[in-house]
Design a protein around this motif. Structure first.
Motif, PDB file in Angstrom:
ATOM      1  N   GLU A  36     -10.101   3.609 -10.010  1.00  0.00           N
ATOM      2  CA  GLU A  36     -11.056   4.707 -10.124  1.00  0.00           C
ATOM      3  C   GLU A  36     -10.341   5.976 -10.571  1.00  0.00           C
ATOM      4  O   GLU A  36      -9.224   6.271 -10.119  1.00  0.00           O
ATOM      5  CB  GLU A  36     -11.746   4.969  -8.786  1.00  0.00           C
ATOM      6  N   THR A  42       0.829  -1.190   0.000  1.00  0.00           N
ATOM      7  CA  THR A  42       0.000   0.000   0.000  1.00  0.00           C
ATOM      8  C   THR A  42       0.862   1.238   0.000  1.00  0.00           C
ATOM      9  O   THR A  42       1.781   1.362   0.797  1.00  0.00           O
ATOM     10  CB  THR A  42      -0.922   0.036   1.234  1.00  0.00           C
ATOM     11  N   THR A 100      -3.314   6.170  -3.879  1.00  0.00           N
ATOM     12  CA  THR A 100      -4.148   7.273  -4.351  1.00  0.00           C
ATOM     13  C   THR A 100      -3.271   8.432  -4.780  1.00  0.00           C
ATOM     14  O   THR A 100      -2.205   8.667  -4.195  1.00  0.00           O
ATOM     15  CB  THR A 100      -5.122   7.768  -3.261  1.00  0.00           C
ATOM     16  N   SER A 116      -2.364  -0.811  -3.972  1.00  0.00           N
ATOM     17  CA  SER A 116      -3.316   0.208  -3.543  1.00  0.00           C
ATOM     18  C   SER A 116      -2.590   1.530  -3.356  1.00  0.00           C
ATOM     19  O   SER A 116      -1.564   1.587  -2.667  1.00  0.00           O
ATOM     20  CB  SER A 116      -3.994  -0.183  -2.221  1.00  0.00           C
ATOM     21  N   ASP A 170      -2.100  -6.832  -5.260  1.00  0.00           N
ATOM     22  CA  ASP A 170      -2.710  -6.036  -4.191  1.00  0.00           C
ATOM     23  C   ASP A 170      -2.148  -4.620  -4.125  1.00  0.00           C
ATOM     24  O   ASP A 170      -1.810  -4.122  -3.057  1.00  0.00           O
ATOM     25  CB  ASP A 170      -2.525  -6.730  -2.840  1.00  0.00           C
ATOM     26  N   ASN A 194       0.321   5.487  -0.123  1.00  0.00           N
ATOM     27  CA  ASN A 194      -0.593   6.610  -0.144  1.00  0.00           C
ATOM     28  C   ASN A 194       0.192   7.910  -0.161  1.00  0.00           C
ATOM     29  O   ASN A 194       1.011   8.161   0.714  1.00  0.00           O
ATOM     30  CB  ASN A 194      -1.509   6.597   1.077  1.00  0.00           C
ATOM     31  N   GLY A 243      -9.391  -6.418  -8.273  1.00  0.00           N
ATOM     32  CA  GLY A 243      -9.322  -5.093  -7.679  1.00  0.00           C
ATOM     33  C   GLY A 243      -9.952  -4.061  -8.587  1.00  0.00           C
ATOM     34  O   GLY A 243     -10.515  -4.383  -9.640  1.00  0.00           O
ATOM     35  N   THR A 244      -9.848  -2.808  -8.195  1.00  0.00           N
ATOM     36  CA  THR A 244     -10.498  -1.731  -8.943  1.00  0.00           C
ATOM     37  C   THR A 244      -9.548  -0.558  -9.162  1.00  0.00           C
ATOM     38  O   THR A 244      -8.598  -0.352  -8.404  1.00  0.00           O
ATOM     39  CB  THR A 244     -11.746  -1.211  -8.205  1.00  0.00           C
ATOM     40  N   ARG A 254      -7.238   6.280  -8.066  1.00  0.00           N
ATOM     41  CA  ARG A 254      -7.215   5.380  -6.921  1.00  0.00           C
ATOM     42  C   ARG A 254      -7.132   3.927  -7.405  1.00  0.00           C
ATOM     43  O   ARG A 254      -7.962   3.479  -8.198  1.00  0.00           O
ATOM     44  CB  ARG A 254      -8.468   5.556  -6.063  1.00  0.00           C
ATOM     45  N   PHE A 255      -6.110   3.224  -6.950  1.00  0.00           N
ATOM     46  CA  PHE A 255      -5.995   1.785  -7.139  1.00  0.00           C
ATOM     47  C   PHE A 255      -6.353   1.111  -5.814  1.00  0.00           C
ATOM     48  O   PHE A 255      -5.827   1.508  -4.766  1.00  0.00           O
ATOM     49  CB  PHE A 255      -4.568   1.387  -7.513  1.00  0.00           C
ATOM     50  N   VAL A 256      -7.232   0.113  -5.869  1.00  0.00           N
ATOM     51  CA  VAL A 256      -7.637  -0.601  -4.665  1.00  0.00           C
ATOM     52  C   VAL A 256      -7.394  -2.099  -4.873  1.00  0.00           C
ATOM     53  O   VAL A 256      -8.068  -2.740  -5.690  1.00  0.00           O
ATOM     54  CB  VAL A 256      -9.126  -0.352  -4.327  1.00  0.00           C
ATOM     55  N   ASP A 257      -6.417  -2.630  -4.158  1.00  0.00           N
ATOM     56  CA  ASP A 257      -6.109  -4.067  -4.193  1.00  0.00           C
ATOM     57  C   ASP A 257      -6.036  -4.598  -5.622  1.00  0.00           C
ATOM     58  O   ASP A 257      -6.585  -5.654  -5.947  1.00  0.00           O
ATOM     59  CB  ASP A 257      -7.150  -4.853  -3.399  1.00  0.00           C
TER      60      ASP A 257
END
Length: 238
Positions: free
Chosen positions: A76, A3, A37, A35, A33, A5, A73-74, A16-19
């Motif tokens: 955005e 992660t 922003t 993640s 994984d 940030n 994952g996603t 934003r990358f999430v997992d």
């Protein structure tokens, strides 16, 4: 989970990358994984060795460029899942500049290249001419409008590629090794143009490179992709 940030107080989230994990068919995961922003208006440098997955990470943000493979994952962009973007939304919200301008330039003249995307979006002729004039003035390329693209120098071609993306008025700009083929003077001029785009137009920038030294002075944040993990990096990394 890896992660990272980068925090910019009171700024909305641009990316934003999430997992997010990705693997090419029948291969181990390229990264897992992930993640992080990026705030609106930030200028972030993504570093990592050749083959670390930088290009895949960037292309995954644009549905029409996303590589074929297995992913979870996603992602955005300004609060919207980029996987749901249609081509027009992706083209106007997210700009992409590749390492080789020859692979991105499609028209015979500078004017035609700047007009190409707008024509495909059905932008009205008056609005199209105005936007092209504004971008040409911003980059100082008014005298090149009718120049054949084949006659441009490498630096001019990369600036044209950037201008043809900027004329679409994106809010997020992704660049993949954009200075790799430029000489030092052309590289300096190109990076100065990026700095102006970021500061004057408030366009969020994420640029991938394996040689971050020249970009560190312009950046507000830096990420390193290594061994399938993404980590925050200090800006003094060369």
């Amino acid at each position: 989970m890896s992660t990272s940030n980068i925090s910019y107080t009171a700024a909305p989230i641009a990316l934003r990358f999430v997992d997010f994990s990705f693997s090419y068919p029948e291969n181990a995961a390229l990264f897992s994984d992930v993640s992080f922003t990026l705030a609106s208006g930030s200028f972030t440098v993504l570093i990592g060795a050749t083959g670390s997955g930088k290009t895949t990470l960037l292309r995954s943000c644009k549905p029409e460029l996303a590589p074929a493979g297995n992913h979870t994952g996603t992602i955005e962009v300004f609060g919207r899942a980029c996987a749901d973007f249609d081509t027009a939304t992706s083209a106007t919200l997210i700009g992409y500049v590749s390492q080789s301008p020859e692979n991105q330039i499609v028209c015979d003249t500078v004017w035609a290249e700047l007009a190409f995307g707008l024509e495909n979006l059905g932008v009205a002729p008056d609005a199209m001419r105005r936007r092209i004039a504004e971008v040409a003035y911003f980059f100082g390329i008014e005298s090149l409008m009718h120049t054949p693209t084949a006659q441009l120098s490498g630096g001019q071609k990369q600036v044209l590629t950037l201008a043809s993306v900027l004329v679409m008025q994106p809010r997020l700009l992704l660049l993949d090794e954009p200075t790799a083929q430029l000489d030092p003077i052309a590289e300096k001029n190109f990076l100065h143009a990026l700095f102006r785009i970021n500061r004057e137009l408030n366009i969020t920038i994420l640029v991938a490179t394996h040689s971050p030294g020249a970009m560190a002075d312009y950046a507000t944040g830096m990420l390193r992709l290594e061994g399938g993990c993404l980590e925050h990096e200090h800006l003094d990394v060369k």
